[in-house]
Design an enzyme around this catalytic site. Structure first.
Site, PDB file in Angstrom:
ATOM      1  N   ALA A   8       0.816  -1.221   0.000  1.00  0.00           N
ATOM      2  CA  ALA A   8       0.000   0.000   0.000  1.00  0.00           C
ATOM      3  C   ALA A   8       0.846   1.266   0.000  1.00  0.00           C
ATOM      4  O   ALA A   8       0.391   2.320  -0.440  1.00  0.00           O
ATOM      5  CB  ALA A   8      -0.935  -0.010   1.212  1.00  0.00           C
ATOM      6  N   SER A  51       1.209  -8.683 -14.028  1.00  0.00           N
ATOM      7  CA  SER A  51       1.973  -7.820 -14.927  1.00  0.00           C
ATOM      8  C   SER A  51       1.819  -8.359 -16.344  1.00  0.00           C
ATOM      9  O   SER A  51       1.676  -9.579 -16.546  1.00  0.00           O
ATOM     10  CB  SER A  51       3.459  -7.842 -14.557  1.00  0.00           C
ATOM     11  OG  SER A  51       4.241  -7.272 -15.587  1.00  0.00           O
ATOM     12  N   TYR A  89      11.073 -12.166 -12.490  1.00  0.00           N
ATOM     13  CA  TYR A  89       9.884 -11.325 -12.282  1.00  0.00           C
ATOM     14  C   TYR A  89       8.746 -11.803 -13.190  1.00  0.00           C
ATOM     15  O   TYR A  89       7.616 -12.007 -12.740  1.00  0.00           O
ATOM     16  CB  TYR A  89      10.227  -9.866 -12.585  1.00  0.00           C
ATOM     17  CG  TYR A  89       9.036  -8.938 -12.500  1.00  0.00           C
ATOM     18  CD1 TYR A  89       8.597  -8.447 -11.275  1.00  0.00           C
ATOM     19  CD2 TYR A  89       8.352  -8.531 -13.649  1.00  0.00           C
ATOM     20  CE1 TYR A  89       7.511  -7.597 -11.192  1.00  0.00           C
ATOM     21  CE2 TYR A  89       7.265  -7.681 -13.578  1.00  0.00           C
ATOM     22  CZ  TYR A  89       6.845  -7.220 -12.343  1.00  0.00           C
ATOM     23  OH  TYR A  89       5.759  -6.375 -12.265  1.00  0.00           O
TER      24      TYR A  89
END
Ligand SMILES: NC(=O)c1ccc[n+]([C@@H]2O[C@H](COP(=O)([O-])OP(=O)(O)OC[C@H]3O[C@@H](n4cnc5c(N)ncnc54)[C@H](O)[C@@H]3O)[C@@H](O)[C@H]2O)c1
Length: 264
Positions: free
Chosen positions: A13, A148, A172
Site C-alpha cells: 500500500a 503484470s 519477475y
C-alpha cells in the site's frame, strides 16, 4: 457508493499503485488495512488518508507478506478489528533490474534473488489468500491480484535489447505468470463461496517500479501504440470496474497497457 462498514486490505500500500488504490478506496467509503514493509511510506500513506478522509478507519500493518507467520498474525489482527473484509488486493511486488533500467539476463540471475522474487511476488499471494480466506468468506469478499503484462509475454530477448517486453527480468516475469495462473485456480475453487478472484496486468506504469531514465522511457514509448506509459489511476479505474462485475469475470486477467500487448 459503498458504506463506511466496507473494508479493503491492500498489500504494498505504501508504493505508487498501492497509495493510489488506497486513496480511491477511502474516497469510496472503504475502511482500510494497509500493509507494507516500508515503514516510512506506510506512515506517509496513513497521514494522507487521515487528512483527505478523516472518517476512514486505517489499520497500518508493517508486515512481510512472504512470511507465513507474519501473514497469519496479520489475518488475526484484521479478524479482531473488522470481523470480515470486502476486498483483498494483492499488490505488493518487487522487480529487480540493473541500475540503468535494463533487465538482468536470465543466466545472471542470482539463485537467492530468484527465491526472493518468487516469495515476494507469488508465494505472498498464496499466503494472503490462504490466511485471509476466513475474513473474506465472512463477507463474500473479492480478491484482486496485481500481476503484470510480463507474466503473459515473458521478459526480454537479448542482453542489450531493452524492448520489446524486456523491462523486467525472467524471475519477475515467471512470478507474475504464476500470479495469473493462481488467479485461475483460486477462482474455480472459491466460486462456491461466491468469492471472485481477478487479476489486473499493468504494462508500464509511471512511477514506482516503472521508474526508468528518460532515454529508456523515450524508447519504451515508441513501442507502445498510444506512445504513453500507464498511470496508477488507470489501474485503479480498472479495479473499480472489476468491483462491479460480480462473478462474471472471475478468473480473468485484465490487461491494462495502452495496446502494448493485446493477448491472443
Ligand atoms: N509500475 C509498473 O510499471 C508495474 C507494471 C506491471 C506490474 N506492476 C505491479 O504493480 C504492483 C505495484 O507496483 P508499484 O509500481 O506500485 O511498485 P512500488 O515499488 O512503488 O510498490 C511496491 C510496494 O510493495 C512493497 N513490498 C515489497 N515487498 C514486500 C513484502 N515482502 N511485504 C510487504 N510489502 C512489500 C514495497 O515496500 C512497496 O511499497 C507490483 O506487484 C508490480 O509488480 C507494476
Amino acid at each position: 457508493m459503498a458504506s463506511g462498514q466496507l473494508t479493503a486490505v491492500v498489500t504494498g500500500a505504501g508504493g505508487t499503485i498501492g497509495t493510489c488504490l488506497s486513496s480511491r478506496l477511502a474516497s469510496m467509503g472503504y475502511n482500510l488495512v494497509v500493509i507494507d514493509t516500508h515503514k516510512i511510506n506506510l506512515g506517509a500513506l496513513q497521514s494522507k488518508i487521515h487528512t483527505e478522509h478523516p472518517e476512514t478507519q486505517v489499520l497500518a500493518l508493517e508486515v512481510n507478506i512472504s512470511s507465513s507467520q507474519e501473514v497469519i498474525q496479520a489475518a488475526q489482527v484484521v479478524q479482531d478489528r473488522f470481523n470480515g473484509i470486502d476486498i483483498l488486493i494483492n499488490n505488493a511486488g518487487i522487480s529487480p533490474k540493473l541500475s540503468n533500467g535494463k533487465r538482468i539476463p536470465a543466466l545472471d540471475i542470482d539463485d537467492q534473488e530468484w527465491d526472493l522474487v518468487m516469495q515476494t511476488n507469488l508465494k505472498s499471494v498464496f499466503l494472503m489468500c490462504k490466511y485471509f480466506f476466513g475474513v473474506l468468506k465472512a463477507k463474500e469478499g473479492k480478491i484482486i491480484n496485481i500481476a503484470s503484462m510480463m507474466g503473459a509475454t515473458g521478459s526480454g530477448v537479448g542482453t542489450h535489447q531493452i524492448f520489446p517486453y524486456s523491462v523486467s527480468a525472467a524471475h519477475y516475469s515467471a512470478s507474475k505468470a504464476g500470479v495469473i495462473n493462481l488467479t485461475k485456480s483460486l477462482a474455480r475453487e472459491f466460486s462456491e463461496f461466491n468469492i471472485p478472484v481477478y487479476a489486473i496486468a499493468p504494462g508500464a506504469v509511471s512511477g514506482g517500479m516503472g521508474k526508468f531514465d528518460e532515454s529508456f522511457i523515450k524508447n519504451l514509448k515508441e513501442q507502445i501504440p498510444s506512445h504513453q506509459l500507464g498511470t496508477p489511476e488507470e489501474i485503479v479505474n480498472t479495479l473499480t470496474f472489476l468491483l462491479t462485475s460480480g462473478m462474471s469475470l472471475t478468473g480473468q486477467t485484465i490487461h491494462v497497457n495502452h495496446g502494448w500487448f493485446m493477448g491472443g
